[in-house]
Scaffold this motif. Structure first.
Motif, PDB file in Angstrom:
ATOM      1  N   SER A   1      -5.640  -6.617   1.414  1.00  0.00           N
ATOM      2  CA  SER A   1      -4.997  -5.324   1.661  1.00  0.00           C
ATOM      3  C   SER A   1      -4.541  -4.664   0.363  1.00  0.00           C
ATOM      4  CB  SER A   1      -3.775  -5.519   2.570  1.00  0.00           C
ATOM      5  OG  SER A   1      -2.748  -6.202   1.873  1.00  0.00           O
TER       6      SER A   1
ATOM      7  N   GLU B   1      -1.620  -3.550  -0.123  1.00  0.00           N
ATOM      8  CA  GLU B   1      -0.292  -4.087  -0.418  1.00  0.00           C
ATOM      9  C   GLU B   1      -0.398  -5.380  -1.228  1.00  0.00           C
ATOM     10  OE1 GLU B   1       3.012  -6.224   2.226  1.00  0.00           O
ATOM     11  OE2 GLU B   1       2.699  -4.121   2.776  1.00  0.00           O
ATOM     12  N   GLU B   2      -1.317  -6.240  -0.863  1.00  0.00           N
ATOM     13  CA  GLU B   2      -1.514  -7.492  -1.603  1.00  0.00           C
ATOM     14  C   GLU B   2      -2.040  -7.210  -3.016  1.00  0.00           C
ATOM     15  OE1 GLU B   2      -4.184  -9.384   1.128  1.00  0.00           O
ATOM     16  OE2 GLU B   2      -2.573 -10.563   2.056  1.00  0.00           O
TER      17      GLU B   2
ATOM     18  N   GLU C   1      -1.449  -4.578  -4.778  1.00  0.00           N
ATOM     19  CA  GLU C   1      -0.313  -4.057  -5.550  1.00  0.00           C
ATOM     20  C   GLU C   1       0.610  -5.203  -5.986  1.00  0.00           C
ATOM     21  OE1 GLU C   1       2.033  -1.901  -7.795  1.00  0.00           O
ATOM     22  OE2 GLU C   1       0.124  -1.219  -6.994  1.00  0.00           O
ATOM     23  N   GLN C   2       0.779  -6.202  -5.137  1.00  0.00           N
ATOM     24  CA  GLN C   2       1.597  -7.362  -5.510  1.00  0.00           C
ATOM     25  C   GLN C   2       0.959  -8.115  -6.683  1.00  0.00           C
ATOM     26  OE1 GLN C   2       1.859  -9.283  -1.614  1.00  0.00           O
ATOM     27  NE2 GLN C   2       4.075  -8.997  -1.676  1.00  0.00           N
TER      28      GLN C   2
END
Length: 185
Positions: A28, A30-31, A33-34
């Motif tokens: 994803s 979000e992942e 970006e992490q």
């Protein structure tokens, strides 16, 4: 390729490469970006040859700058060549300006190596680096005071005395900036 497969002594670059590989495999946004945030954190935590700046220019930094300035400046103050260079510069205003700009460029280059401009607490009005001003003031003040009280300059000829002090101050500013950025033991 895993770090252990490359060699038994992984370094900073290996960790970044592993994170870059991981970024390609996450599912994803979000992942991803992490993972990118982890890479940015690792970049900021990266060991540096010259150490790391603390939050803002404080009395400890000023002390380090004064010591560095003194260590670099003493040979300049006691050496007769400094006085000869000052006499030469006094009759060449263009060379005085070049010397001043060269010294400023050296100090900025040294401070840039530790990304001094990113220390937001260090900015006066959000623009001017307090660290830069402090280093220049400490080295310039030390040069002026020591050259005067040790009788190395004769202020009855202010242009010559100022040129001689400038030569010393440039070297002291390099010492002050190095003293401020070198890692602590």
């Amino acid at each position: 390729m895993a770090v252990s497969e490359r060699d038994s002594d992984p370094d900073f670059r290996d960790a970044i490469e592993e994170l870059e590989e991981l970024e390609e495999f996450v599912d994803s946004a979000e992942e991803r970006e992490q993972v990118r945030e982890a890479m940015r954190t690792l970049e900021r935590a990266r060991p540096r040859m010259f150490g790391r700046l603390r939050d803002g220019f404080d009395s400890r930094d000023a002390g380090e700058a004064l010591v560095g300035s003194f260590i670099f400046g003493i040979p300049m103050i006691v050496e007769g060549g400094t006085l000869e260079i000052g006499v030469y510069l006094a009759t060449r205003p263009l060379f005085v300006g070049v010397t001043l700009l060269f010294g400023l460029a050296l100090v900025l280059g040294i401070l840039r190596s530790v990304e001094f401009e990113k220390v937001e607490e260090d900015l006066l009005f959000g623009v001017i680096s307090i660290r830069l001003i402090g280093i220049l003031a400490i080295s310039g003040g030390a040069a002026l005071i020591l050259m005067t009280i040790w009788g190395r300059v004769d202020w009855t000829t202010p242009r010559v005395a100022a040129s001689q002090t400038l030569v010393t101050a440039v070297v002291m500013a390099v010492g002050a900036s190095l003293g401020d950025i070198l890692p602590e033991a």
